[in-house]
Design an enzyme around this catalytic site. Structure first.
Site, PDB file in Angstrom:
ATOM      1  N   LYS A  56       0.828  -1.221   0.000  1.00  0.00           N
ATOM      2  CA  LYS A  56       0.000   0.000   0.000  1.00  0.00           C
ATOM      3  C   LYS A  56       0.854   1.260   0.000  1.00  0.00           C
ATOM      4  O   LYS A  56       0.600   2.183  -0.743  1.00  0.00           O
ATOM      5  CB  LYS A  56      -0.927   0.042   1.241  1.00  0.00           C
ATOM      6  N   ARG A 104      -9.471   1.372   8.300  1.00  0.00           N
ATOM      7  CA  ARG A 104      -9.160  -0.022   8.644  1.00  0.00           C
ATOM      8  C   ARG A 104     -10.304  -0.689   9.394  1.00  0.00           C
ATOM      9  O   ARG A 104     -10.211  -1.863   9.713  1.00  0.00           O
ATOM     10  CB  ARG A 104      -7.917  -0.057   9.524  1.00  0.00           C
ATOM     11  N   ARG A 124      11.251  -7.422   5.109  1.00  0.00           N
ATOM     12  CA  ARG A 124      11.206  -5.964   4.986  1.00  0.00           C
ATOM     13  C   ARG A 124      12.200  -5.305   5.957  1.00  0.00           C
ATOM     14  O   ARG A 124      12.295  -5.680   7.114  1.00  0.00           O
ATOM     15  CB  ARG A 124       9.795  -5.451   5.290  1.00  0.00           C
ATOM     16  N   ARG A 138      11.154  -3.122  11.360  1.00  0.00           N
ATOM     17  CA  ARG A 138      10.092  -2.432  12.104  1.00  0.00           C
ATOM     18  C   ARG A 138       9.702  -3.280  13.305  1.00  0.00           C
ATOM     19  O   ARG A 138       9.630  -4.491  13.202  1.00  0.00           O
ATOM     20  CB  ARG A 138       8.867  -2.270  11.179  1.00  0.00           C
ATOM     21  N   ARG A 147      -1.253  -9.110  13.214  1.00  0.00           N
ATOM     22  CA  ARG A 147      -1.711  -8.050  12.311  1.00  0.00           C
ATOM     23  C   ARG A 147      -2.584  -8.629  11.211  1.00  0.00           C
ATOM     24  O   ARG A 147      -3.559  -8.016  10.794  1.00  0.00           O
ATOM     25  CB  ARG A 147      -0.509  -7.307  11.698  1.00  0.00           C
TER      26      ARG A 147
END
Ligand code: AMP
Length: 212
Positions: free
Chosen positions: A16, A88, A121, A154, A165
């Site tokens: 996104k 969300r 990531r 992160r 998540r």
């Protein structure tokens, strides 16, 4: 600045942020990323940041009233925007009702694919640029190509948090996709491809929807 109003939906890791930045640039509209806004507050250790961190670190959503107020404040000054990471929940989607959203894009990615992506990531501690150690590694090990900052994982990209998540996404955010489908403004894009391929398909579909 254009006045197009677009929301980007999809599970964590779908791309996104990357796609929203490209779309905002192409269409000359603002890019509003709620995750980035919250991470900035956390970095500055503001009261909001300290409260949000507890939710973010375990993969939960920040309460609706908090995030809705932040987003409303940002959007009040803008004609056109790409919203990335908002809405969300259904309550958040309802909070946008007065604004007449033109298009909602859902970038799709399977649970297995997103776990693989988020585990690889890394993000620049300094400028926030994202890398994927497998598909888009930096030129020098764990150093940002753009600003020379250090790349870190992160705190919510740890394996247990990633799983949570995804579950939160299924429970809270999947109904938002149906909300926009019922309105007839939903576009769905397969996210498991190269950035440019996803972008070109998304841009074409968005332009058709904007012209209709
Ligand atoms: P993101 O960078 O979009 O993956 O967001 C990181 C984290 O920020 C999420 O896991 C949530 O804890 C929080 N967050 C971001 N956007 C929202 C939102 N619209 N509603 C609630 N929490 C959010």
């Amino acid at each position: 600045m254009n006045a197009h109003k677009i929301v980007l939906l999809g599970p964590p890791g779908a791309g996104k942020g990357t796609q929203a930045a490209l779309l905002a640039k192409e269409l000359n509209i603002a890019h509003i990323a709620t995750g980035d806004i919250l991470r900035e507050e956390v970095k500055r250790a503001t009261p909001l940041g300290r409260a949000a961190k507890a939710y973010m670190d375990c993969g939960e959503l920040v309460p609706d009233n908090v995030i809705i107020n932040i987003v409303k404040g940002k959007l009040a000054q803008l004609d056109g925007f790409v919203l990335d990471g908002f809405p969300r929940t259904l309550k958040q989607a309802q909070a946008l009702e007065g604004l007449k959203i033109d298009v909602a894009v859902n970038i799709k990615l399977s649970r297995e694919e997103l776990i693989e992506r988020l585990s690889a990531r890394r993000v620049c501690q300094h400028c926030g640029r994202n890398y994927n150690l497998r598909s888009e590694p930096p030129g020098r090990d764990l150093i940002c190509d753009g600003c020379g900052g250090h790349l870190i994982t992160r705190s919510d990209d740890q394996p247990e948090v990633i799983a949570r998540r995804y579950d939160v996404y299924q429970q809270e955010s999947a109904p938002v996709v149906e909300f926009y489908r019922k309105k007839g403004i939903l576009i769905e894009i397969e996210g498991n491809r190269a950035i440019e391929a996803v972008f070109q398909e998304m841009l074409r579909s968005v332009q058709i929807q904007l012209a209709s």
